[in-house]
Design a protein around this motif. Sequence first.
Motif, PDB file in Angstrom:
ATOM      1  N   LEU A  19       0.847  -1.187   0.000  1.00 18.50           N
ATOM      2  CA  LEU A  19       0.000   0.000   0.000  1.00 18.50           C
ATOM      3  C   LEU A  19       0.883   1.237   0.000  1.00 18.50           C
ATOM      4  N   THR A  20       0.502   2.230  -0.750  1.00 24.69           N
ATOM      5  CA  THR A  20       1.245   3.485  -0.789  1.00 24.69           C
ATOM      6  C   THR A  20       0.502   4.543   0.013  1.00 24.69           C
ATOM      7  N   ALA A  21       1.146   5.680   0.178  1.00 20.99           N
ATOM      8  CA  ALA A  21       0.534   6.776   0.939  1.00 20.99           C
ATOM      9  C   ALA A  21      -0.752   7.254   0.271  1.00 20.99           C
ATOM     10  N   ALA A  22      -0.866   7.044  -1.045  1.00 15.50           N
ATOM     11  CA  ALA A  22      -2.056   7.497  -1.770  1.00 15.50           C
ATOM     12  C   ALA A  22      -3.216   6.531  -1.662  1.00 15.50           C
ATOM     13  N   ASP A  23      -2.987   5.325  -1.170  1.00 20.36           N
ATOM     14  CA  ASP A  23      -4.047   4.328  -1.078  1.00 20.36           C
ATOM     15  C   ASP A  23      -4.960   4.607   0.103  1.00 20.36           C
ATOM     16  N   ASP A  24      -6.250   4.484  -0.128  1.00 23.20           N
ATOM     17  CA  ASP A  24      -7.247   4.638   0.927  1.00 23.20           C
ATOM     18  C   ASP A  24      -7.159   3.450   1.878  1.00 23.20           C
ATOM     19  N   ALA A  25      -7.267   3.714   3.183  1.00 23.04           N
ATOM     20  CA  ALA A  25      -7.222   2.628   4.169  1.00 23.04           C
ATOM     21  C   ALA A  25      -8.361   1.639   3.963  1.00 23.04           C
ATOM     22  N   ASN A  26      -9.441   2.090   3.324  1.00 20.83           N
ATOM     23  CA  ASN A  26     -10.583   1.216   3.076  1.00 20.83           C
ATOM     24  C   ASN A  26     -10.493   0.481   1.743  1.00 20.83           C
ATOM     25  N   SER A  27      -9.399   0.677   1.027  1.00 20.43           N
ATOM     26  CA  SER A  27      -9.250   0.061  -0.274  1.00 20.43           C
ATOM     27  C   SER A  27      -9.138  -1.452  -0.150  1.00 20.43           C
ATOM     28  N   SER A  28      -9.609  -2.139  -1.208  1.00 19.52           N
ATOM     29  CA  SER A  28      -9.489  -3.597  -1.227  1.00 19.52           C
ATOM     30  C   SER A  28      -8.135  -4.038  -1.779  1.00 19.52           C
ATOM     31  N   LYS A  29      -7.295  -3.093  -2.146  1.00 16.57           N
ATOM     32  CA  LYS A  29      -5.974  -3.417  -2.685  1.00 16.57           C
ATOM     33  C   LYS A  29      -5.188  -4.247  -1.681  1.00 16.57           C
ATOM     34  N   CYS A  30      -4.533  -5.269  -2.162  1.00 15.20           N
ATOM     35  CA  CYS A  30      -3.704  -6.187  -1.377  1.00 15.20           C
ATOM     36  C   CYS A  30      -4.521  -7.090  -0.450  1.00 15.20           C
ATOM     37  N   ARG A  31      -5.825  -6.962  -0.464  1.00 15.49           N
ATOM     38  CA  ARG A  31      -6.666  -7.770   0.425  1.00 15.49           C
ATOM     39  C   ARG A  31      -7.303  -8.963  -0.291  1.00 15.49           C
ATOM     40  N   PHE A  32      -7.380  -8.895  -1.624  1.00 20.91           N
ATOM     41  CA  PHE A  32      -8.054  -9.934  -2.391  1.00 20.91           C
ATOM     42  C   PHE A  32      -7.209 -10.303  -3.607  1.00 20.91           C
ATOM     43  N   PRO A  33      -7.350 -11.526  -4.098  1.00 20.76           N
ATOM     44  CA  PRO A  33      -6.602 -11.928  -5.291  1.00 20.76           C
ATOM     45  C   PRO A  33      -7.120 -11.210  -6.527  1.00 20.76           C
ATOM     46  N   PRO A  34      -6.307 -11.057  -7.554  1.00 21.49           N
ATOM     47  CA  PRO A  34      -6.773 -10.396  -8.783  1.00 21.49           C
ATOM     48  C   PRO A  34      -7.845 -11.228  -9.466  1.00 21.49           C
ATOM     49  N   MET A  35      -8.913 -10.565  -9.867  1.00 19.64           N
ATOM     50  CA  MET A  35     -10.028 -11.289 -10.501  1.00 19.64           C
ATOM     51  C   MET A  35     -10.696 -10.405 -11.530  1.00 19.64           C
ATOM     52  N   ALA A  36     -11.394 -11.049 -12.465  1.00 19.16           N
ATOM     53  CA  ALA A  36     -12.119 -10.355 -13.525  1.00 19.16           C
ATOM     54  C   ALA A  36     -13.611 -10.529 -13.294  1.00 19.16           C
ATOM     55  N   ASP A  37     -14.414 -10.338 -14.346  1.00 19.56           N
ATOM     56  CA  ASP A  37     -15.858 -10.508 -14.233  1.00 19.56           C
ATOM     57  C   ASP A  37     -16.197 -11.917 -13.779  1.00 19.56           C
ATOM     58  N   TRP A  38     -17.303 -12.007 -13.078  1.00 22.30           N
ATOM     59  CA  TRP A  38     -17.800 -13.268 -12.539  1.00 22.30           C
ATOM     60  C   TRP A  38     -16.764 -13.927 -11.626  1.00 22.30           C
ATOM     61  N   TYR A  39     -15.979 -13.061 -10.961  1.00 20.60           N
ATOM     62  CA  TYR A  39     -15.055 -13.499  -9.915  1.00 20.60           C
ATOM     63  C   TYR A  39     -14.071 -14.555 -10.420  1.00 20.60           C
ATOM     64  N   GLU A  40     -13.692 -14.435 -11.684  1.00 18.68           N
ATOM     65  CA  GLU A  40     -12.764 -15.394 -12.290  1.00 18.68           C
ATOM     66  C   GLU A  40     -11.332 -14.905 -12.130  1.00 18.68           C
ATOM     67  N   SER A  41     -10.437 -15.799 -11.774  1.00 22.56           N
ATOM     68  CA  SER A  41      -9.030 -15.460 -11.601  1.00 22.56           C
ATOM     69  C   SER A  41      -8.450 -14.919 -12.901  1.00 22.56           C
ATOM     70  N   THR A  42      -7.623 -13.888 -12.792  1.00 26.64           N
ATOM     71  CA  THR A  42      -6.937 -13.353 -13.967  1.00 26.64           C
ATOM     72  C   THR A  42      -5.648 -14.110 -14.244  1.00 26.64           C
ATOM     73  N   VAL A  43      -5.292 -15.016 -13.349  1.00 26.12           N
ATOM     74  CA  VAL A  43      -4.039 -15.767 -13.491  1.00 26.12           C
ATOM     75  C   VAL A  43      -4.293 -17.149 -14.076  1.00 26.12           C
ATOM     76  N   VAL A  44      -5.262 -17.866 -13.532  1.00 30.52           N
ATOM     77  CA  VAL A  44      -5.604 -19.206 -14.007  1.00 30.52           C
ATOM     78  C   VAL A  44      -7.048 -19.185 -14.504  1.00 30.52           C
ATOM     79  N   PRO A  45      -7.274 -19.362 -15.797  1.00 31.99           N
ATOM     80  CA  PRO A  45      -8.649 -19.325 -16.336  1.00 31.99           C
ATOM     81  C   PRO A  45      -9.532 -20.403 -15.721  1.00 31.99           C
ATOM     82  N   ASN A  46     -10.815 -20.125 -15.665  1.00 28.97           N
ATOM     83  CA  ASN A  46     -11.834 -21.055 -15.178  1.00 28.97           C
ATOM     84  C   ASN A  46     -11.687 -21.385 -13.699  1.00 28.97           C
ATOM     85  N   VAL A  47     -11.043 -20.501 -12.957  1.00 26.81           N
ATOM     86  CA  VAL A  47     -11.002 -20.592 -11.499  1.00 26.81           C
ATOM     87  C   VAL A  47     -11.786 -19.399 -10.957  1.00 26.81           C
TER      88      VAL A  47
END
Length: 524
Positions: free
Chosen positions: A233-261
């Motif tokens: 987290l950087t100084a510009a990040d909001d304390a309420n941000s979801s950054k670093c709290r959840f894995p990267p995902m796209a639409d329908w909560y699909e992983s951006t790293v491994v398809p169909n997860v």
Amino acid sequence: MRNVTRAYFPHGRDMQQYLDAVATSAALQIEFGVDVVRVASSDDGGSATLPCVMWRPADSAETASTHKYCAARRIFVATGLKERRQPVFEALGAVPYSQAERSAADGRTVCIIGNGNAGSEVAQNTFDIAERVMLWGRRPQRISAVTKYTGDVRIKYLQTLENFHAKLRDTNWYFLRAAIRSEHMTTEEINVIGEIGNVCRFLKEYNCEYFVYATGFESSVPAGLGFDQPCRLTAADDANSSKCRFPPMADWYESTVVPNVHFVGWLMHASDFRRGSGGFVAGYRYLIRSLVDHVQEVDVGVPFPRKTLNSLEEAVQHAMSRIQRAADIVIMQDGVVLRDMIVPTDEQDRWTYYEGVPFNFFGDLATGKGVVHMYFAYGDGRRSATVFDGFGRYTDSLRLINLFLHPVLVVDGVMRHIMEDIEMTWQQRQNRDAAERAVRAALTGNLDDFSPVRDAQPFAFGHFPMTDSAIPYEDGTRTDLNGWNATFARFVLDAIRAPTSEEALLALRQEARHNVPAGLQKQQ
């Protein structure tokens, strides 16, 4: 669950019986005592890339060989949360929240790091036997009853806060990060060092005898899904941000790293973290429902659930039935993730209705011209201590002031709030008529009728006098405004505006005799 028990709070054996029944009926093959080492795509050279799970027995060494299961189509990750461990605090003698024991606090000074639900629970459980309880945190407590966020401190812990603040017996601290400057440390390192320094000072100053840390929980995600990569987290990040709290995902909560997860449960909370209920079972059950519907449509060809409404009246009444009975858009408040969508078709006076769907995943369908979005939201006064004061309240420009949950309609970028209803039914005439007018105007595209707030005023019908410059309850003597007399309201207003005026207070006391039960008149 109703096939097992009708109890409002089921016992553990009921839950076990229910889960056993589900596993049996669905022919689930459940493996216990297993550590998931990694999730990755298959590399067997086949034409289809499938998601796979690498695992080994939980009691085996880390160097032991792993086994691999590959899914036929998809993997769903529902690994939830794990307690955030703090080795530095443990080195100072602290025990984690999950290992705190009430008996260890008997007659001792208890110091708790973390002032969220977990820390407040420890404070409440030890307050009556400890010599003293200290509760510390990074920032002031966020109270769920005020913020309306499920994950903030629950109202059941307010007794502890009252003890802290009203009786001043103990201390409820929060401290800012120390002002340390160094060219050799990152911002995160500076923050940690500053916090630890403050903790050490407090431990010594207050002679802590039992030290507990309750610094929250973090997402538990198998390796291979992008969550094991460094994230700062950087100084510009909001304390309420979801950054670093959840894995990267796209639409329908699909992983951006491994398809169909796909991520389910708590891990769906990235879109409405600290804003909605998507991270809690009351909310994510509806997100899972939509995800299942989507997967069935894509993989099996089962159409996504929707209703076809063949007339304007049918569309209005169906929308009203949702306002009066829907649970999903009420639980998932503020429309951050879940909304109803009423989509016009190519045929006149015909609509397609989607109930409680994650609208952001519907692309152009959700943003098309004339598409009506409906959800429930809190009003501008959501942090007010006064809710349902018995009157329709308006600003000087006659804009409706809502405090509690109420329906919101959005069409072509225009938003309309509908008057809140203390019974949450919108079945009484004034509430129902106002809501129906707004829905009808939205569906027909009559934004001139849809946009003005005056059309939603609950007292615009009947003979209640109301002019363009008068707030409805400031004139007249109508006595059926939720049991309040409008003349009495004027005396109350005069007394509030002139709290030192004996004349205003005397007039209020005399008028109040006609507006309180007989049993209270003797005490005036």
